[in-house]
Design a protein around this motif. Structure first.
Motif, PDB file in Angstrom:
ATOM      1  N   UNK A  41      17.347 -44.280 -58.460  1.00 45.69           N
ATOM      2  CA  UNK A  41      17.812 -43.421 -59.486  1.00 45.69           C
ATOM      3  C   UNK A  41      19.213 -43.604 -60.046  1.00 45.69           C
ATOM      4  N   UNK A  42      19.459 -44.164 -61.238  1.00 48.87           N
ATOM      5  CA  UNK A  42      20.708 -44.779 -61.745  1.00 48.87           C
ATOM      6  C   UNK A  42      21.723 -43.266 -61.652  1.00 48.87           C
ATOM      7  N   UNK A  43      21.106 -41.890 -61.823  1.00 50.50           N
ATOM      8  CA  UNK A  43      22.359 -41.078 -61.576  1.00 50.50           C
ATOM      9  C   UNK A  43      22.943 -40.835 -60.446  1.00 50.50           C
ATOM     10  N   UNK A  44      21.847 -40.883 -59.475  1.00 55.17           N
ATOM     11  CA  UNK A  44      22.381 -40.695 -58.024  1.00 55.17           C
ATOM     12  C   UNK A  44      23.251 -41.834 -57.578  1.00 55.17           C
ATOM     13  N   UNK A  45      23.018 -43.076 -57.985  1.00 55.81           N
ATOM     14  CA  UNK A  45      23.887 -44.096 -57.890  1.00 55.81           C
ATOM     15  C   UNK A  45      25.373 -44.146 -58.559  1.00 55.81           C
ATOM     16  N   UNK A  46      25.208 -43.607 -59.768  1.00 54.87           N
ATOM     17  CA  UNK A  46      26.705 -43.277 -60.282  1.00 54.87           C
ATOM     18  C   UNK A  46      27.345 -42.126 -59.614  1.00 54.87           C
ATOM     19  N   UNK A  47      26.576 -41.203 -58.994  1.00 53.84           N
ATOM     20  CA  UNK A  47      27.228 -39.950 -58.174  1.00 53.84           C
ATOM     21  C   UNK A  47      28.001 -40.588 -56.961  1.00 53.84           C
ATOM     22  N   UNK A  48      27.226 -41.584 -56.381  1.00 53.74           N
ATOM     23  CA  UNK A  48      27.740 -42.014 -55.243  1.00 53.74           C
ATOM     24  C   UNK A  48      28.946 -42.984 -55.566  1.00 53.74           C
ATOM     25  N   UNK A  49      28.829 -43.733 -56.676  1.00 51.74           N
ATOM     26  CA  UNK A  49      30.037 -44.398 -57.012  1.00 51.74           C
ATOM     27  C   UNK A  49      31.303 -43.735 -57.247  1.00 51.74           C
ATOM     28  N   UNK A  50      30.848 -42.587 -58.286  1.00 48.79           N
ATOM     29  CA  UNK A  50      31.919 -41.611 -58.319  1.00 48.79           C
ATOM     30  C   UNK A  50      32.773 -41.158 -57.204  1.00 48.79           C
ATOM     31  N   UNK A  51      31.912 -40.733 -56.299  1.00 47.90           N
ATOM     32  CA  UNK A  51      32.214 -40.135 -55.204  1.00 47.90           C
ATOM     33  C   UNK A  51      33.085 -40.747 -54.087  1.00 47.90           C
ATOM     34  N   UNK A  52      32.341 -42.178 -53.927  1.00 44.50           N
ATOM     35  CA  UNK A  52      33.385 -43.049 -53.250  1.00 44.50           C
ATOM     36  C   UNK A  52      34.701 -43.315 -53.982  1.00 44.50           C
ATOM     37  N   UNK A  53      34.673 -43.544 -54.998  1.00 44.37           N
ATOM     38  CA  UNK A  53      35.956 -43.780 -55.663  1.00 44.37           C
ATOM     39  C   UNK A  53      36.812 -42.678 -55.750  1.00 44.37           C
ATOM     40  N   UNK A  54      36.323 -41.535 -56.099  1.00 45.06           N
ATOM     41  CA  UNK A  54      37.222 -40.206 -55.898  1.00 45.06           C
ATOM     42  C   UNK A  54      37.669 -40.239 -54.440  1.00 45.06           C
ATOM     43  N   UNK A  55      37.125 -40.400 -53.422  1.00 44.13           N
ATOM     44  CA  UNK A  55      37.670 -40.229 -52.024  1.00 44.13           C
ATOM     45  C   UNK A  55      38.548 -41.147 -51.769  1.00 44.13           C
ATOM     46  N   UNK A  56      38.369 -42.458 -52.266  1.00 41.32           N
ATOM     47  CA  UNK A  56      39.133 -43.557 -52.194  1.00 41.32           C
ATOM     48  C   UNK A  56      40.469 -43.468 -52.771  1.00 41.32           C
ATOM     49  N   UNK A  57      40.534 -42.720 -54.045  1.00 42.84           N
ATOM     50  CA  UNK A  57      41.619 -42.253 -54.575  1.00 42.84           C
ATOM     51  C   UNK A  57      42.647 -41.343 -54.129  1.00 42.84           C
ATOM     52  N   UNK A  58      41.861 -40.411 -53.416  1.00 42.05           N
ATOM     53  CA  UNK A  58      42.566 -39.066 -52.774  1.00 42.05           C
ATOM     54  C   UNK A  58      42.866 -39.167 -51.397  1.00 42.05           C
ATOM     55  N   UNK A  59      42.077 -39.914 -50.531  1.00 50.62           N
ATOM     56  CA  UNK A  59      42.322 -40.056 -49.219  1.00 50.62           C
ATOM     57  C   UNK A  59      42.377 -41.461 -48.572  1.00 50.62           C
ATOM     58  N   UNK A  60      41.493 -42.465 -49.070  1.00 52.67           N
ATOM     59  CA  UNK A  60      41.521 -43.629 -48.521  1.00 52.67           C
ATOM     60  C   UNK A  60      41.955 -44.961 -49.522  1.00 52.67           C
TER      61      UNK A  60
END
Length: 725
Positions: A127-146
């Motif tokens: 599902x492209x929408x789920x993949x996009x959500x994973x990508x957005x979530x990983x990048x958000x966590x990377x920017x704010x924590x990791x």
């Protein structure tokens, strides 16, 4: 897989699913999320690695439309959809209920979403929408924590293993697009630089080293980096070498982590699982790794501590009290790792391991392995269980002594016993991160035992409810200790070096020169592991703590009736005891961790500040009331030849055994030794060991003949057998 595979219900992947597993779509090598503008020529080597990683995650072919997979995968899909729909990126969180840093929960949720994307049957596969959500979530966590350059405050493990392993797994499974993928690679490179896999020391050893290699390989897969893939493989080399001290595998099968803690059921599981995955993914690649040492250790190091599918607590470190039935969970994890490792192992090992795991699964009726909701493990296990060509291996019979980790396991038909000791190299117990704060006496000669039907004895709330001063088999000062007494992470080694024994593989004599934890108490303890009994001796029990010292004959989690007689006791449904001296008993209901359990305790009171006290008793696991009475009336069954702080020795006529633990040079019953050692004489063989591992020579006399044993301590306290013929 040995035998003829059963292909009933096997799902044959479609071309579309194979392409997705390989990460090859019209959009490019990293999957459906790579936009056309970022398309590039795929590196076939990493396409194959990513495919293998996803195959390892998904498991062998199964039909996601049949049970139990349909239910499990649908549940995973619903969980992932809920996580996707409730994601609310903010400066201080990705989900409102998990404020940053959320080192465990947030990366784990992102990985769950990525698994739902990678696995068919979830309703969200590809599902492209789920993949996009994973990508957005990983990048958000990377920017704010990791973020590269962030201060890695707190436990190093989160920054170097826990967080990057979960984020990279999610990124590889979901196919993170180039810009956020590159940024994640930069962050991982900051916290896990290549130099982390340089020296084999500190926190980069054994299981931690394997985890770091997993992180490095995932990083290589995400960034198609040949150099990092090569490093991930080459940095495994020290893990495969046997060690003589510190972390790692020993020749006798011991596995130690945190320098002082036997840990097959904790870090060892992590190591075995990580190696199994790495060997499977790298097979056939330019970085293929040979797993010869770990293949050997499946049966030498792990299997001895798995009983009917559960991993014994004496090799689980501080994890023993985390949750009920944790021992069965760890046994399942070992089984899963063994099955996955079997995919890379030679056929002979694979066949034995399949039989081993099939036997564990058949006998674990308390937490059935086939009911665990992990499609990959279930598929591997189901294939073995259904294969009529694979026999279910029974519980073995025999004795395994691991002197380098101060552990022993004795198996006889219908029962099993296991012994946990402390030594100058193995700590009394491990506490850390607020866990196992009252495990003080688990190394004071704790004698675990299981008879038929007792597979849940230490699983069902034993640790939160048992009296920590009255663990079975231990000799302890009743001096009250604070929570977390002694140094953390297992650094609680007593000075005693004579810890170990001698075994001929069937029977054994094992001893421990015990010094109490933060106590003046000292004792010399011996266990003679026999056919239907364990003969336990104690001598030289001395203390100056101003409190009583006790030896706990047993402490069973049960409400069963206890019958006592002259010099004996019997606990219905459990076993019997033949005891010299006044035996004290109590029955109590104890509460801890929100649960209540019944206990029956039997102990010997040595009094306040004893001077050279002693004890002798027989433990008869699974024995009936009548047999216990008969054994108590049979004084000739086992003769105690000596029970002092210099020598403990016994003779068992029915087995033709004379055995002794020489704390000093001495003699008893026709057996003598020129220096401290352990000796077991049976039939035409004499088995000798040097538990202190420091003798250059030893003379042992038996039945009038003297035998010279050159360098008996050269092999890590191992037993040497002399053929008397």
């Amino acid at each position: 897989m040995s035998g003829r595979p059963d292909n009933r219900g096997v799902h044959r992947p479609t071309r579309r699913s194979l392409l997705r597993l390989g990460g090859v779509t019209a959009a490019g090598a990293l999957g459906a999320l790579v936009p056309a503008t970022a398309a590039r020529t795929p590196d076939d080597t990493f396409v194959r690695l990513r495919r293998r990683w996803r195959e390892v995650t998904a498991g062998p072919g199964y039909d996601p439309a049949v049970e139990p997979y349909r239910t499990w995968l649908a549940r995973l899909g619903r969980t992932a959809a809920r996580l996707r729909d409730t994601m609310a990126p903010a400066r201080t969180s990705l989900w409102p209920d998990e404020p940053f840093p959320s080192f465990a929960a947030t990366p784990r949720r992102l990985r769950t979403m990525a698994h739902a994307y990678a696995l068919e049957g979830t309703g969200l596969a590809g599902d492209p929408a789920l993949a996009a959500a994973v990508a957005a979530g990983v990048d958000h966590y990377r920017r704010h924590v990791y973020a590269a350059g962030a201060d890695p405050a707190g436990n190093w493990w989160h920054w170097q293993i826990g967080v990057p392993k979960a984020l990279l797994d999610a990124a590889v499974l979901a196919g993170l697009p180039e810009p956020p993928g590159a940024a994640l690679c930069d962050a991982v490179d900051h916290f896990v630089p290549e130099g982390r896999l340089g020296g084999y020391d500190g926190t980069s050893t054994a299981a931690n080293r394997v985890d770091l290699c997993v992180v490095m390989l995932l990083r290589a897969m995400l960034g198609s980096d040949h150099g990092k893939a090569a490093l991930a493989a080459s940095a495994l080399a020290p893990v495969f070498r046997l060690v003589g001290d510190g972390d790692g595998f020993y020749r006798d099968g011991s596995f130690v982590q945190h320098t002082y803690v036997p840990y097959q059921g904790g870090y060892g599981v992590t190591l075995l699982s990580g190696l199994a995955a790495l060997l499977a993914v790298l097979r056939g690649s330019p970085w293929e790794v040979s797993g010869r040492t770990v293949y050997d250790m499946v049966e030498r190091s792990f299997a001895p501590f798995v009983l009917d599918g559960a991993c014994m607590d004496l090799v689980r470190g501080r994890g023993i009290g985390r949750k009920a039935f944790g021992d069965h969970d760890k046994g399942r994890e070992i089984a899963a790792a063994v099955l996955l490792l079997g995919e890379s192992a030679p056929a002979a090992e694979r066949a034995r391991w399949h039989a081993l795991v099939k036997g564990w699964a058949a006998r674990d009726t308390y937490r059935p392995m086939m009911e665990h909701p992990d499609p990959a493990f279930h598929a591997r296990l189901a294939a073995v269980v259904r294969d009529d060509g694979v026999p279910a291996a029974p519980e073995p019979v025999g004795h395994r002594l691991l002197p380098m980790s101060a552990r022993a396991v004795h198996r006889r038909p219908g029962w099993c016993a296991a012994l946990s000791m402390a030594s100058s190299r193995i700590g009394h117990y491990e506490h850390g991160n607020g866990e196992n704060l009252r495990g003080w006496h688990t190394g004071s000669g704790m004698l675990y035992w299981w008879a038929e039907g007792h597979g849940d004895h230490y699983s069902d709330a034993f640790w939160p409810t048992v009296d920590p001063y009255r663990l079975p088999g231990t000799t302890v000062s009743t001096l009250r200790l604070p929570d977390g007494a002694g140094a953390a992470w297992g650094d609680t080694c007593p000075p005693g070096r004579w810890v170990g024994g001698a075994t001929d593989g069937t029977y054994a004599t094992v001893g421990q020169h015990l010094n109490g934890l933060e106590s003046t108490m000292e004792a010399f303890k011996s266990w003679f592991f026999l056919d239907d009994a364990v003969l336990c001796l104690g001598a030289g029990i001395t203390a100056r703590d101003g409190v009583a010292v006790e030896t706990i004959v047993d402490n069973r989690r049960t409400g069963a009736p206890l019958t006592t007689g002259d010099g004996w006791a019997h606990l219905e449904g459990h076993g019997g005891y033949v005891v010299r001296g006044p035996l004290r008993t109590t029955r109590e209901r104890r509460t801890g961790g929100g649960v209540t359990r019944d206990y029956v305790t039997l102990w010997l009171d040595h009094g306040v500040d004893p001077r050279s006290a002693g004890y002798a008793y027989l433990l008869l696991p699974g024995t009936s009331l009548e047999k216990t009475r008969r054994r108590a009336a049979e004084p000739g069954f086992a003769r105690v030849l000596a029970n002092t702080a210099r020598l403990q020795a016994v003779h068992v006529p029915s087995l033709g055994i004379t055995a002794a633990n020489f704390w000093n040079a001495g003699s008893a019953g026709g057996l003598s030794a020129s220096a401290p050692c352990a000796v077991l004489a049976r039939g035409g063989a004499l088995t000798v060991s040097d538990p202190r591992r420091d003798l250059d020579e030893l003379a042992v006399t038996w039945a009038g003949t003297t035998y010279e044993v050159p360098r008996p301590g050269a092999r890590e306290g191992a037993s040497t057998t002399i053929d008397l013929a």
